[in-house]
Structures are given as C-alpha cells and as structure tokens.
Design a protein around this motif. Structure first.
Motif, mmCIF file in Angstrom:
data_model
loop_
_atom_site.group_PDB
_atom_site.id
_atom_site.type_symbol
_atom_site.label_atom_id
_atom_site.label_comp_id
_atom_site.label_asym_id
_atom_site.label_seq_id
_atom_site.Cartn_x
_atom_site.Cartn_y
_atom_site.Cartn_z
ATOM 1 N N LEU A 1 0.822 -1.209 0.000
ATOM 2 C CA LEU A 1 0.000 0.000 0.000
ATOM 3 C C LEU A 1 0.857 1.260 0.000
ATOM 4 O O LEU A 1 0.591 2.205 -0.754
ATOM 5 N N ALA A 2 1.912 1.273 0.788
ATOM 6 C CA ALA A 2 2.802 2.438 0.838
ATOM 7 C C ALA A 2 3.487 2.647 -0.512
ATOM 8 O O ALA A 2 3.611 3.788 -0.979
ATOM 9 N N LYS A 3 3.912 1.566 -1.143
ATOM 10 C CA LYS A 3 4.558 1.685 -2.455
ATOM 11 C C LYS A 3 3.577 2.212 -3.498
ATOM 12 O O LYS A 3 3.925 3.039 -4.331
ATOM 13 N N LYS A 4 2.326 1.740 -3.436
ATOM 14 C CA LYS A 4 1.319 2.207 -4.378
ATOM 15 C C LYS A 4 1.044 3.697 -4.195
ATOM 16 O O LYS A 4 0.942 4.446 -5.169
ATOM 17 N N LEU A 5 0.965 4.139 -2.950
ATOM 18 C CA LEU A 5 0.698 5.554 -2.684
ATOM 19 C C LEU A 5 1.865 6.438 -3.101
ATOM 20 O O LEU A 5 1.672 7.560 -3.561
ATOM 21 N N ARG A 6 3.087 5.941 -2.951
ATOM 22 C CA ARG A 6 4.265 6.715 -3.353
ATOM 23 C C ARG A 6 4.391 6.820 -4.867
ATOM 24 O O ARG A 6 4.690 7.880 -5.408
ATOM 25 N N ASN A 7 4.156 5.714 -5.565
ATOM 26 C CA ASN A 7 4.414 5.669 -6.999
ATOM 27 C C ASN A 7 3.263 6.179 -7.853
ATOM 28 O O ASN A 7 3.465 6.541 -8.997
ATOM 29 N N ARG A 8 2.063 6.187 -7.299
ATOM 30 C CA ARG A 8 0.895 6.661 -8.051
ATOM 31 C C ARG A 8 0.147 7.684 -7.220
ATOM 32 O O ARG A 8 -0.739 7.330 -6.441
ATOM 33 N N PRO A 9 0.481 8.951 -7.369
ATOM 34 C CA PRO A 9 -0.106 9.982 -6.507
ATOM 35 C C PRO A 9 -1.622 10.128 -6.634
ATOM 36 O O PRO A 9 -2.257 10.687 -5.754
ATOM 37 N N ILE A 10 -2.221 9.614 -7.697
ATOM 38 C CA ILE A 10 -3.669 9.735 -7.848
ATOM 39 C C ILE A 10 -4.408 8.841 -6.851
ATOM 40 O O ILE A 10 -5.552 9.110 -6.494
ATOM 41 N N HIS A 11 -3.766 7.785 -6.364
ATOM 42 C CA HIS A 11 -4.392 6.901 -5.388
ATOM 43 C C HIS A 11 -4.436 7.595 -4.037
ATOM 44 O O HIS A 11 -3.511 8.302 -3.655
ATOM 45 N N THR A 12 -5.504 7.376 -3.318
ATOM 46 C CA THR A 12 -5.670 8.007 -2.011
ATOM 47 C C THR A 12 -5.814 6.943 -0.936
ATOM 48 O O THR A 12 -6.163 5.797 -1.214
ATOM 49 N N TYR A 13 -5.591 7.341 0.300
ATOM 50 C CA TYR A 13 -5.662 6.424 1.432
ATOM 51 C C TYR A 13 -6.974 6.628 2.174
ATOM 52 O O TYR A 13 -7.426 7.752 2.379
ATOM 53 N N MET A 14 -7.597 5.512 2.578
ATOM 54 C CA MET A 14 -8.799 5.562 3.391
ATOM 55 C C MET A 14 -8.603 4.613 4.570
ATOM 56 O O MET A 14 -8.216 3.458 4.388
ATOM 57 N N CYS A 15 -8.852 5.109 5.788
ATOM 58 C CA CYS A 15 -8.657 4.277 6.978
ATOM 59 C C CYS A 15 -9.691 3.146 7.008
ATOM 60 O O CYS A 15 -10.712 3.191 6.317
ATOM 61 N N GLN A 16 -9.434 2.138 7.798
ATOM 62 C CA GLN A 16 -10.289 0.960 7.841
ATOM 63 C C GLN A 16 -11.704 1.264 8.326
ATOM 64 O O GLN A 16 -12.667 0.761 7.746
ATOM 65 N N PRO A 17 -11.910 2.098 9.362
ATOM 66 C CA PRO A 17 -13.295 2.407 9.767
ATOM 67 C C PRO A 17 -14.099 3.085 8.653
ATOM 68 O O PRO A 17 -15.273 2.762 8.445
ATOM 69 N N CYS A 18 -13.493 4.006 7.922
ATOM 70 C CA CYS A 18 -14.189 4.674 6.818
ATOM 71 C C CYS A 18 -14.480 3.688 5.690
ATOM 72 O O CYS A 18 -15.557 3.701 5.099
ATOM 73 N N HIS A 19 -13.531 2.833 5.391
ATOM 74 C CA HIS A 19 -13.718 1.838 4.342
ATOM 75 C C HIS A 19 -14.863 0.894 4.697
ATOM 76 O O HIS A 19 -15.730 0.595 3.861
ATOM 77 N N SER A 20 -14.917 0.446 5.939
ATOM 78 C CA SER A 20 -15.987 -0.450 6.382
ATOM 79 C C SER A 20 -17.340 0.248 6.347
ATOM 80 O O SER A 20 -18.338 -0.346 5.936
ATOM 81 N N ARG A 21 -17.379 1.508 6.757
ATOM 82 C CA ARG A 21 -18.628 2.264 6.777
ATOM 83 C C ARG A 21 -19.181 2.417 5.358
ATOM 84 O O ARG A 21 -20.372 2.216 5.109
ATOM 85 N N ILE A 22 -18.325 2.729 4.392
ATOM 86 C CA ILE A 22 -18.760 2.878 3.012
ATOM 87 C C ILE A 22 -19.244 1.544 2.454
ATOM 88 O O ILE A 22 -20.258 1.479 1.752
ATOM 89 N N LYS A 23 -18.549 0.469 2.796
ATOM 90 C CA LYS A 23 -18.939 -0.854 2.319
ATOM 91 C C LYS A 23 -20.325 -1.231 2.824
ATOM 92 O O LYS A 23 -21.182 -1.669 2.054
ATOM 93 N N VAL A 24 -20.584 -1.004 4.110
ATOM 94 C CA VAL A 24 -21.879 -1.353 4.700
ATOM 95 C C VAL A 24 -22.994 -0.512 4.087
ATOM 96 O O VAL A 24 -24.045 -1.027 3.706
ATOM 97 N N ARG A 25 -22.765 0.775 3.945
ATOM 98 C CA ARG A 25 -23.805 1.653 3.397
ATOM 99 C C ARG A 25 -24.087 1.346 1.925
ATOM 100 O O ARG A 25 -25.220 1.430 1.478
ATOM 101 N N THR A 26 -23.061 0.994 1.167
ATOM 102 C CA THR A 26 -23.259 0.637 -0.241
ATOM 103 C C THR A 26 -24.093 -0.636 -0.347
ATOM 104 O O THR A 26 -25.003 -0.723 -1.174
#
Length: 66
Positions: free
Chosen positions: A20-45
């Motif tokens: 994940l760190a390598k992906k964020l460094r090499n591709r600046p368009i990718h963004t980071y989302m913490c696990q609680p936010c990711h889970s919340r979006i998954k449940v609501r979707t």
C-alpha cells in the motif's frame, strides 16, 4: 510512512515497505482511506444495493459487450 484518510483526516502510520505504501508513493492519484471509513462505506453501499437505490453507470463501450 504517515498517511491521512481522505474522509476523516485521521493520520495513521503504515509500513514503508508495504504494498500500500509503495502504491501511494508511486501513483499519486491513489488516495488512502482508513479501515473504519472503508468499512462504513462498504456497509452503506450494500444497504443501498438491497434497497434498490443503487445504480451502476456504464459507458456505452461496456454496454456493447453486455
């Protein structure tokens, strides 16, 4: 590596050599989302999918293959 969640602005630390760190460094368009936010979006979707209020939009080139 220090990263910041795009939704809640929480700062977390991840391993410098993790994929994940390598992906964020090499591709600046990718963004980071913490696990609680990711889970919340998954449940609501999934709730929206069940209720019928979820629409998947496809461009015309994809519709031709369907």
């Amino acid at each position: 590596m220090r990263v910041k969640c795009v939704l809640c602005d929480k700062i977390e630390k991840i391993e410098d050599q993790s994929p994940l760190a390598k992906k964020l460094r090499n591709r600046p368009i990718h963004t980071y989302m913490c696990q609680p936010c990711h889970s919340r979006i998954k449940v609501r979707t999934e709730e929206r999918k069940i209720s019928g209020n979820f629409v998947t939009y496809r461009d015309s080139s994809q519709e031709e293959t369907w």
